[in-house]
Scaffold this active site. Structure first.
Site, short mmCIF file in Angstrom:
data_model
loop_
_atom_site.label_atom_id
_atom_site.label_comp_id
_atom_site.label_asym_id
_atom_site.label_seq_id
_atom_site.Cartn_x
_atom_site.Cartn_y
_atom_site.Cartn_z
N CYS A 259 0.90 -1.17 0.00
CA CYS A 259 0.00 0.00 0.00
C CYS A 259 0.92 1.20 0.00
O CYS A 259 1.11 1.86 1.02
CB CYS A 259 -0.89 -0.02 1.24
N ALA A 261 1.51 4.21 -1.88
CA ALA A 261 1.40 5.64 -2.21
C ALA A 261 1.17 6.49 -0.97
O ALA A 261 0.44 6.06 -0.06
CB ALA A 261 0.26 5.84 -3.20
N GLY A 263 4.46 6.96 -1.14
CA GLY A 263 5.82 6.45 -1.29
C GLY A 263 6.76 6.80 -0.16
O GLY A 263 7.97 6.58 -0.28
N LYS A 265 7.28 5.35 2.77
CA LYS A 265 8.00 4.20 3.32
C LYS A 265 8.77 3.48 2.23
O LYS A 265 9.83 2.92 2.48
CB LYS A 265 7.03 3.28 4.07
N ASP A 281 0.00 -0.02 -5.41
CA ASP A 281 -1.12 0.73 -4.83
C ASP A 281 -2.32 0.59 -5.76
O ASP A 281 -2.16 0.49 -6.98
CB ASP A 281 -0.77 2.21 -4.63
N ASP A 326 1.18 -1.25 4.83
CA ASP A 326 0.85 0.01 5.52
C ASP A 326 -0.63 0.23 5.21
O ASP A 326 -1.00 0.96 4.30
CB ASP A 326 1.74 1.13 4.98
N CYS A 379 -1.88 3.75 10.93
CA CYS A 379 -1.83 4.99 11.71
C CYS A 379 -3.16 5.12 12.44
O CYS A 379 -3.79 6.16 12.43
CB CYS A 379 -1.52 6.20 10.84
C1 LIG Z 1 -1.66 4.59 4.68
S1 LIG Z 1 -1.66 4.88 2.97
C2 LIG Z 1 -0.02 4.41 2.52
C3 LIG Z 1 1.06 5.40 2.85
C4 LIG Z 1 2.40 4.99 2.28
N1 LIG Z 1 2.78 3.65 2.68
C5 LIG Z 1 3.50 5.94 2.66
O1 LIG Z 1 4.27 5.67 3.60
O2 LIG Z 1 3.64 6.98 2.00
C6 LIG Z 1 -2.61 3.52 2.37
C7 LIG Z 1 -2.56 3.33 0.87
O3 LIG Z 1 -3.23 2.10 0.59
C8 LIG Z 1 -3.82 2.20 -0.68
N2 LIG Z 1 -4.81 1.11 -0.78
C9 LIG Z 1 -6.05 1.04 -0.23
N3 LIG Z 1 -6.61 -0.15 -0.51
C10 LIG Z 1 -5.71 -0.85 -1.25
C11 LIG Z 1 -5.70 -2.15 -1.84
N4 LIG Z 1 -6.76 -2.97 -1.71
N5 LIG Z 1 -4.62 -2.51 -2.53
C12 LIG Z 1 -3.55 -1.70 -2.67
N6 LIG Z 1 -3.50 -0.47 -2.13
C13 LIG Z 1 -4.56 -0.05 -1.42
C14 LIG Z 1 -4.38 3.61 -0.71
O4 LIG Z 1 -4.56 4.06 -2.04
C15 LIG Z 1 -3.27 4.38 0.04
O5 LIG Z 1 -2.38 4.95 -0.87
#
Ligand SMILES: C[S@@+](CC[C@H](N)C(=O)[O-])C[C@H]1O[C@@H](n2cnc3c(N)ncnc32)[C@H](O)[C@@H]1O
Length: 439
Positions: A259, A261, A263, A265, A281, A326, A379
């Site tokens: 997950c 975006a 980016g 992490k 993502d 994440d 979070c």
């Molecule tokens: C908490 S954010 C991630 C933050 C990111 N790891 C960072 O450190 O910048 C959660 C992400 O999960 C993505 N997401 C939600 N459901 C998802 C899925 N089923 N598969 C992949 N990505 C997903 C969202 O689009 C979002 O970008």
């Protein structure tokens, strides 16, 4: 109409229109990004940001105040005037602006909204607040929602999950968060960057217990800090800076950031070790930001659009040594940074989020190689998304064990996971669990 287009924009009027949109359901960040370019002066943009954040943070308190101050609600019919009146109260009570200036500027702003017929009402309402403030505050403080500016369902959940810390969480949510940076060790040394900041008059310090973290004394436009353009650092809260270390990375590993975006992490993973990273993502627009952010930092990953819960569509069949989930979550650990969460999230959302997190965990577990490590992060401060989620996962997967590793000082809610609550050690609310594939 032409004159309005060329007149200098009024920050308070724009903030009121923007806040009304946030209350209707739009994201604060998106509304701010769309509105800020209409203000040419940096101080006006800072005022817009402050009004929008404090307006959303304190909405539930001062909306209740307006109910007592207004004979007929403006909320539906005149949402921007209602938001402006609320921002008038915020300027007086939260931002502690001089009384005369705050009232006069708010009355000017109602004219900038081209609604001069409400000028008298706004003036009278703010003056009544100043006259009767003690009595009105006592009424607000008698109601837990108005006192805390938190929705009822969240107060109940915090009291259930953190009976000894619920008040401290509310207080942290209602305070401004510090600005944390992570130094890109491939591009800069922390001490050298701190020296450049000091030369530029930016107050900042290294943080004990964090290899790469810097905390700034005041919020600033980071794109104007020395080193930004050359990718010397990223903005990232201290709690999020533990993810890469908990993955126990080594050169040559194949790593999935499931997950990814925008980016944050992914970048930290790539700064930490020479790994082959797949950044996945499901949101194509957000995924584009991963590539942009990595490029600024001089890093690269294979980015893929896809649903982490349905790997058949994007997985090439080769196991991963490390997986970071994440997870999409309630974001109840970062309310101090994104106060609109208090207005947008509903209790029912948590049930859906918990089910989605379980689907992602179950779908990605088979992609992990033998002795591989999966780090689950949120979070959130809610037990159902965190320790409860991991306990249920362990009950479903006999080949998984939770590793007992936690950042120093973090709470240990069970199932081997670790929780930081908002504001503890200056960091966001965050949860980590580390799962190892035993067989
Ligand atoms: C908490 S954010 C991630 C933050 C990111 N790891 C960072 O450190 O910048 C959660 C992400 O999960 C993505 N997401 C939600 N459901 C998802 C899925 N089923 N598969 C992949 N990505 C997903 C969202 O689009 C979002 O970008």
């Amino acid at each position: 109409m032409k004159a309005a287009a060329t007149a200098p924009a009024n920050a308070r009027a724009l903030a009121a229109q923007a806040l009304a949109r946030v209350v209707r359901g739009e994201s604060l960040r998106a509304v701010f990004t769309a509105t800020a370019p209409r203000l040419t002066d940096a101080r006006d943009r800072a005022l817009l940001s402050s009004l929008l954040h404090e307006g959303a943070r304190w909405w539930l308190r001062y909306d209740a105040a307006l109910e007592r101050l207004l004979e007929r609600s403006l909320r539906e019919r005149e949402a921007d005037v209602h938001a402006l009146a609320l921002l008038g109260l915020v300027q007086l009570d939260v931002l502690h602006q001089p009384e005369y200036a705050a009232v006069a500027a708010t009355v000017d702003a109602v004219r900038a909204l081209r609604k001069p017929k409400f000028a008298g009402l706004i003036n009278a309402l703010l003056r009544r607040w100043l006259r009767e403030r003690d009595n009105l505050l006592a009424q607000l403080d008698a109601d837990p929602v108005a006192r805390s500016a938190h929705p009822r369902w969240l107060l109940d959940a915090l009291a259930h999950d953190w009976p000894d810390a619920a008040d401290a969480i509310v207080a942290a949510d209602n305070a401004q968060a510090p600005l944390w940076l992570r130094v890109n060790r491939r591009r800069a040394q922390r001490e050298e960057l701190l020296a450049r900041f000091a030369q530029a008059g930016v107050e900042a310090q290294a943080v004990a217990g964090h290899d790469q973290a810097i905390v700034l004394a005041h919020s600033v436009d980071v794109t104007r800090l020395p080193g930004y353009a050359e990718g010397a650092f990223s903005v990232q809260d201290g709690a999020a800076q533990f993810a890469a270390g908990l993955l126990d990375l080594a050169a040559g590993q194949r790593v999935l950031d499931a997950c990814a975006a925008p980016g944050g992490k992914s970048a930290h993973i790539l700064e930490s070790a020479e790994v082959r990273l797949v950044a996945l993502d499901s949101d194509a627009r957000r995924l584009a930001r991963v590539a942009e952010n990595l490029a600024r930092l001089g890093l690269a990953a294979e980015t893929r659009g896809g649903d982490a819960a349905a790997p058949a569509a994007w997985w090439d069949g080769k196991p991963f040594d490390r997986i970071l989930i994440d997870a999409p979550c309630s974001a109840t650990g970062i309310v101090r940074r994104q106060p609109d969460i208090k207005l947008h999230r509903r209790a029912v959302d948590i049930t859906h989020l918990v089910a989605g997190q379980a689907r992602i965990l179950d779908a990605l577990w088979p992609l992990l190689g033998p002795r591989g490590r999966l780090v689950y992060a949120t979070c959130s401060v809610l037990a159902d998304e965190n320790a409860g989620q991991i306990e249920r996962f362990l009950a479903r997967h006999a080949g998984a064990r939770a590793l007992d590793v936690a950042p120093p000082g973090w709470r240990r809610p069970g199932a081997g996971g670790a929780q930081n609550l908002p504001g503890e050690r200056g960091m966001d609310g965050f949860y980590y669990a580390i799962l190892e594939k035993v067989h």
